[in-house]
Write a protein that holds these residues in place. Structure first.
Motif, PDB file in Angstrom:
ATOM      1  N   MET A   1     -33.906   6.946  47.515  1.00 56.20           N
ATOM      2  CA  MET A   1     -34.302   7.868  46.440  1.00 56.20           C
ATOM      3  C   MET A   1     -33.115   8.188  45.533  1.00 56.20           C
ATOM      4  O   MET A   1     -33.266   8.304  44.315  1.00 56.20           O
ATOM      5  N   LEU A   2     -31.931   8.343  46.146  1.00 53.74           N
ATOM      6  CA  LEU A   2     -30.731   8.564  45.335  1.00 53.74           C
ATOM      7  C   LEU A   2     -30.439   7.352  44.466  1.00 53.74           C
ATOM      8  O   LEU A   2     -30.017   7.487  43.308  1.00 53.74           O
ATOM      9  N   ARG A   3     -30.664   6.146  45.007  1.00 45.57           N
ATOM     10  CA  ARG A   3     -30.464   4.931  44.214  1.00 45.57           C
ATOM     11  C   ARG A   3     -31.352   4.939  42.974  1.00 45.57           C
ATOM     12  O   ARG A   3     -30.892   4.616  41.863  1.00 45.57           O
ATOM     13  N   SER A   4     -32.625   5.310  43.150  1.00 44.35           N
ATOM     14  CA  SER A   4     -33.539   5.348  42.004  1.00 44.35           C
ATOM     15  C   SER A   4     -33.071   6.350  40.955  1.00 44.35           C
ATOM     16  O   SER A   4     -33.115   6.068  39.751  1.00 44.35           O
ATOM     17  N   ALA A   5     -32.599   7.525  41.426  1.00 45.37           N
ATOM     18  CA  ALA A   5     -32.118   8.536  40.482  1.00 45.37           C
ATOM     19  C   ALA A   5     -30.852   8.061  39.766  1.00 45.37           C
ATOM     20  O   ALA A   5     -30.681   8.292  38.559  1.00 45.37           O
ATOM     21  N   LEU A   6     -29.971   7.379  40.482  1.00 41.48           N
ATOM     22  CA  LEU A   6     -28.750   6.866  39.865  1.00 41.48           C
ATOM     23  C   LEU A   6     -29.051   5.782  38.841  1.00 41.48           C
ATOM     24  O   LEU A   6     -28.479   5.766  37.739  1.00 41.48           O
ATOM     25  N   VAL A   7     -29.939   4.857  39.201  1.00 38.00           N
ATOM     26  CA  VAL A   7     -30.287   3.769  38.274  1.00 38.00           C
ATOM     27  C   VAL A   7     -30.944   4.325  37.018  1.00 38.00           C
ATOM     28  O   VAL A   7     -30.643   3.886  35.891  1.00 38.00           O
ATOM     29  N   LYS A   8     -31.816   5.312  37.180  1.00 37.29           N
ATOM     30  CA  LYS A   8     -32.464   5.918  36.020  1.00 37.29           C
ATOM     31  C   LYS A   8     -31.439   6.589  35.110  1.00 37.29           C
ATOM     32  O   LYS A   8     -31.527   6.502  33.874  1.00 37.29           O
ATOM     33  N   THR A   9     -30.454   7.263  35.715  1.00 35.47           N
ATOM     34  CA  THR A   9     -29.416   7.925  34.919  1.00 35.47           C
ATOM     35  C   THR A   9     -28.500   6.902  34.249  1.00 35.47           C
ATOM     36  O   THR A   9     -28.062   7.090  33.117  1.00 35.47           O
ATOM     37  N   MET A  10     -28.208   5.803  34.966  1.00 32.29           N
ATOM     38  CA  MET A  10     -27.350   4.768  34.377  1.00 32.29           C
ATOM     39  C   MET A  10     -27.949   4.175  33.107  1.00 32.29           C
ATOM     40  O   MET A  10     -27.216   3.790  32.185  1.00 32.29           O
TER      41      MET A  10
END
Length: 312
Positions: free
Chosen positions: A196-205
């Motif tokens: 879930m953190l990966r998804s949030a990071l990718v979205k922010t990137m």
């Protein structure tokens, strides 16, 4: 900012949740087959007669309708009295306090592992997305999430205790005794929250303001830790908060696997003995933990969200 009326409303909602769950638990035990008085006497290695059973039923107020017994129990709870254990004859609150420290030790250690695992796996998968590290973490996440904590605990005990002899398999007394139980609790949850953190990071990137930061000549390291990571961590606060209450409940099952003298063993013994006052108190404790932790994390997220969202 949460106003006073909202705080009162949340407290009222939390009170209704606690009341509903304790009522459901009480009714479940009241309607379940078997006579608690007969079970208690049988657990004491006695061959109880009808007179003994009726005498114990009168002592424990089991001859009263269950709504009357529930109202009496609720009245005692409001005065701070959780009752007397039917199994041991000792105050319920004293037994819970005595067993609370090992369970808190296990739950808090597992919580730290969850935060570390989710943070590391999420950042690694996001930084190396669509590469080998990302795919490997994804496979490990699926495998760890598919295994229940008690089964994972058995596998970890078999590998690290019986085969390798690196860690103790049961008991308590040192930090080594808590590593395997905590890891069995934290592994699946930590890796799942890492995805879930990966998804949030990718979205922010992929956000526009990150592209603008790159055009300004900021380094990748500074962009990631100053802009990307803080934004991605805001939704994780709620997940970590809910996870803390979940770990406290899961610790009770894992404790039985690793023979830890905490609330888990106490819960299993209380359920097997039909010790209703003890079970009711333990259910109330778990629900109260969930309500308090959820309220605190919701408040913390509301405080951090505007601050994080205001940063470019």
């Amino acid at each position: 900012m949460i106003t006073a009326p909202k705080c009162i409303t949340r407290c009222v909602y939390g009170g209704f949740v606690l009341w509903g769950i304790t009522l459901f638990t009480f009714v479940l035990f009241a309607l379940s087959p078997g006579d608690p008085a007969e079970i208690i006497l049988s657990n004491q290695s006695l061959a109880p007669g009808q007179e003994q059973i009726e005498a114990l039923q009168h002592t424990l107020a089991l001859d009263q309708p269950w709504p009357v017994r529930y109202m009496c129990w609720m009245g005692s709870v409001f005065t701070g009295d959780l009752g007397i254990s039917w199994q041991t004859g000792r105050p319920v609150l004293a037994q819970i306090v005595m067993c609370l420290v090992p369970t808190l030790e296990l739950a808090l250690t597992a919580f730290v592992m969850v935060v570390m695992l989710s943070g590391f796996s999420g950042m690694m998968a996001a930084v190396f997305r669509h590469r080998f590290a990302d795919h490997l973490i994804g496979v490990l996440t699926v495998l760890a999430s598919a295994m229940p904590p008690f089964w994972l605990g058995i596998m970890l005990a078999w590998a690290f205790s019986l085969k390798l002899g690196l860690l103790p398999v049961s008991g308590q007394g040192s930090f080594a005794h808590v590593i395997l139980p905590a890891l069995s609790l934290a592994l699946g949850i930590g890796l799942l929250q890492g995805s879930m953190l990966r998804s949030a990071l990718v979205k922010t990137m992929d956000a526009d303001f990150i592209g603008f930061a790159r055009t300004r000549g900021l380094g990748s390291f500074k962009i990631f830790f100053r802009h990307i990571l803080p934004h991605a961590l805001v939704p994780m606060i709620s997940l970590w908060g809910v996870c803390l209450g979940q770990l406290l409940g899961g610790a009770m099952i894992v404790e039985s696997v690793f023979a830890r003298p905490g609330l888990g063993r106490l819960t299993v013994q209380a359920v097997m003995a039909r010790d209703i006052p003890m079970v009711q108190a333990l259910v109330l404790l778990i629900c109260l933990t969930f309500v308090i932790v959820n309220g605190l994390t919701d408040y913390l997220q509301r405080q951090l969200d505007p601050v994080m969202g205001a940063k470019p």
